[in-house]
Every structure is written in structure tokens, then in C-alpha cells.
Design a protein around this motif. Structure first.
Motif, PDB file in Angstrom:
ATOM      1  N   VAL A 160       0.855  -1.183   0.000  1.00 41.41           N
ATOM      2  CA  VAL A 160       0.000   0.000   0.000  1.00 41.41           C
ATOM      3  C   VAL A 160       0.894   1.237   0.000  1.00 41.41           C
ATOM      4  N   LEU A 161       0.687   2.105  -0.980  1.00 40.57           N
ATOM      5  CA  LEU A 161       1.512   3.301  -1.140  1.00 40.57           C
ATOM      6  C   LEU A 161       0.632   4.537  -1.024  1.00 40.57           C
ATOM      7  N   PRO A 162       0.873   5.399  -0.010  1.00 46.48           N
ATOM      8  CA  PRO A 162       0.108   6.645   0.069  1.00 46.48           C
ATOM      9  C   PRO A 162       0.484   7.572  -1.093  1.00 46.48           C
ATOM     10  N   VAL A 163      -0.496   8.330  -1.584  1.00 46.31           N
ATOM     11  CA  VAL A 163      -0.268   9.246  -2.699  1.00 46.31           C
ATOM     12  C   VAL A 163      -0.594  10.660  -2.243  1.00 46.31           C
ATOM     13  N   ILE A 164       0.377  11.558  -2.412  1.00 47.32           N
ATOM     14  CA  ILE A 164       0.242  12.967  -2.045  1.00 47.32           C
ATOM     15  C   ILE A 164      -0.132  13.765  -3.283  1.00 47.32           C
ATOM     16  N   ASP A 165      -1.138  14.620  -3.156  1.00 39.88           N
ATOM     17  CA  ASP A 165      -1.446  15.580  -4.213  1.00 39.88           C
ATOM     18  C   ASP A 165      -0.487  16.749  -4.007  1.00 39.88           C
ATOM     19  N   LEU A 166       0.581  16.765  -4.793  1.00 41.30           N
ATOM     20  CA  LEU A 166       1.652  17.735  -4.574  1.00 41.30           C
ATOM     21  C   LEU A 166       1.191  19.176  -4.756  1.00 41.30           C
ATOM     22  N   LYS A 167       0.281  19.415  -5.695  1.00 45.58           N
ATOM     23  CA  LYS A 167      -0.226  20.787  -5.870  1.00 45.58           C
ATOM     24  C   LYS A 167      -0.972  21.247  -4.627  1.00 45.58           C
ATOM     25  N   GLN A 168      -1.780  20.373  -4.061  1.00 45.28           N
ATOM     26  CA  GLN A 168      -2.518  20.742  -2.857  1.00 45.28           C
ATOM     27  C   GLN A 168      -1.554  20.940  -1.687  1.00 45.28           C
ATOM     28  N   ARG A 169      -0.550  20.094  -1.573  1.00 45.52           N
ATOM     29  CA  ARG A 169       0.432  20.205  -0.481  1.00 45.52           C
ATOM     30  C   ARG A 169       1.176  21.530  -0.542  1.00 45.52           C
ATOM     31  N   LEU A 170       1.444  22.000  -1.767  1.00 45.69           N
ATOM     32  CA  LEU A 170       2.184  23.252  -1.943  1.00 45.69           C
ATOM     33  C   LEU A 170       1.270  24.472  -2.020  1.00 45.69           C
ATOM     34  N   GLY A 171      -0.043  24.262  -1.896  1.00 40.59           N
ATOM     35  CA  GLY A 171      -0.978  25.387  -1.913  1.00 40.59           C
ATOM     36  C   GLY A 171      -1.231  25.943  -3.300  1.00 40.59           C
ATOM     37  N   LEU A 172      -1.061  25.131  -4.333  1.00 39.68           N
ATOM     38  CA  LEU A 172      -1.293  25.566  -5.704  1.00 39.68           C
ATOM     39  C   LEU A 172      -2.724  25.235  -6.117  1.00 39.68           C
ATOM     40  N   ALA A 173      -3.177  25.863  -7.185  1.00 41.78           N
ATOM     41  CA  ALA A 173      -4.535  25.630  -7.688  1.00 41.78           C
ATOM     42  C   ALA A 173      -4.659  24.207  -8.229  1.00 41.78           C
ATOM     43  N   GLU A 174      -5.824  23.617  -8.005  1.00 41.27           N
ATOM     44  CA  GLU A 174      -6.068  22.273  -8.533  1.00 41.27           C
ATOM     45  C   GLU A 174      -6.452  22.368 -10.002  1.00 41.27           C
ATOM     46  N   THR A 175      -5.997  21.388 -10.765  1.00 45.75           N
ATOM     47  CA  THR A 175      -6.354  21.286 -12.177  1.00 45.75           C
ATOM     48  C   THR A 175      -6.753  19.845 -12.453  1.00 45.75           C
TER      49      THR A 175
END
Length: 153
Positions: free
Chosen positions: A61-76
Motif C-alpha cells: 500500500v503506497l500513500p499518494v500525495i497531491d503535490l499541488k494541494q500540499r504546496l498550496g497551488l490551484a487544482e487542475t
């Protein structure tokens, strides 16, 4: 890689470069395990907002980070170029969602200027900015991104 004979330090770093929105970011290739196409991600209840979920990676099981959300960037929206970059920080393995992987490149360590990294509260996620033939590559601090700062905070 070239080495400084006097100090034994490396003068260059190999980096995996990738896009988040219109900016180019990079992490040391030594931390990268593989680059995968986007696959089904299973949501995990009560996980931190930036944790997109988990994937099955060869029985683990591998956790997946939404890097844009982690860095405070807009979601696309995701595209056919969206990738999961799997990285290892200490003993922790995680996947990071990126818009596109651009290339593996070599950056001279001297141009990586950590003092000029953005002076903001979330600058802890950055380790510096590299300049490769006029392209600015924002280097990420993976320990902070995955929540394992070196100073133990």
C-alpha cells in the motif's frame, strides 16, 4: 557525476524535473524509485487533505500525495500526462501526483540557491532554485513535504 577532489563533495546533482501548473520543480534522482502512469487511487477517510489516497504497488500500500494541494497551488484536472512519482524519504515510500514529468537533468550544485528560495511560511517545502540553461527548477524538500523534517519538528 563530477567530484571535488579536495572536499570529496559532488559538484552536480541529477534531478527528476516535473511540471506543476506552469512551473518546473525537481527532486534528487536518488529519492525517486519510479515514475508511473496515473492509476486508480483509493480514498482514505480522515486522511490529511493533501493525501489523495493509496494505491496498490506490487502488493504494498503506497500513500499518494497531491503535490499541488500540499504546496498550496490551484487544482487542475488530471490529463494523460499526469504521473505518480514514487519517492523514498528515509524508510518511507510515497507517491506524488505531478502534472507531467519533463526530464532527468544534471544541475550544478553551485547554482542551487537555497537562500533565495521564497521567503514565505511554506518555504520549508523548498530547498532551493536551480538554473539550467536559463530554466529555473524549484527544488523540493521531500522531508518536509512528506512530513518528516530532519530537525524532528
Amino acid at each position: 557525476m563530477a567530484e571535488d577532489k579536495q572536499n570529496g563533495t559532488q559538484e552536480e546533482t541529477q534531478v527528476v524535473a516535473f511540471k506543476l501548473l506552469d512551473e518546473e520543480y525537481g527532486v534528487s534522482i536518488l529519492n525517486v524509485q519510479e515514475i508511473r502512469n496515473l492509476t486508480d487511487i483509493t480514498r482514505v477517510p480522515f486522511a490529511a487533505d493533501f493525501i489523495k489516497g493509496v494505491i496498490n504497488l506490487r502488493g504494498s500500500v503506497l500513500p499518494v500525495i497531491d503535490l499541488k494541494q500540499r504546496l498550496g497551488l490551484a487544482e487542475t484536472p488530471y490529463t494523460e500526462k499526469t504521473r505518480i512519482v514514487t519517492v523514498t524519504v528515509d524508510e518511507l515510500h510515497v507517491g506524488m501526483l505531478v502534472d507531467a514529468v519533463t526530464e532527468v537533468m544534471t544541475i550544478d550544485n553551485k547554482p542551487i540557491d537555497s537562500k533565495k528560495a521564497i521567503n514565505a511560511k511554506d518555504a520549508r517545502f523548498l530547498s532551493g532554485i536551480g538554473n539550467v540553461e536559463g530554466r529555473l527548477i524549484i527544488m523540493l524538500n521531500l522531508e518536509e513535504i512528506v512530513g518528516m523534517p530532519k530537525d524532528g519538528k
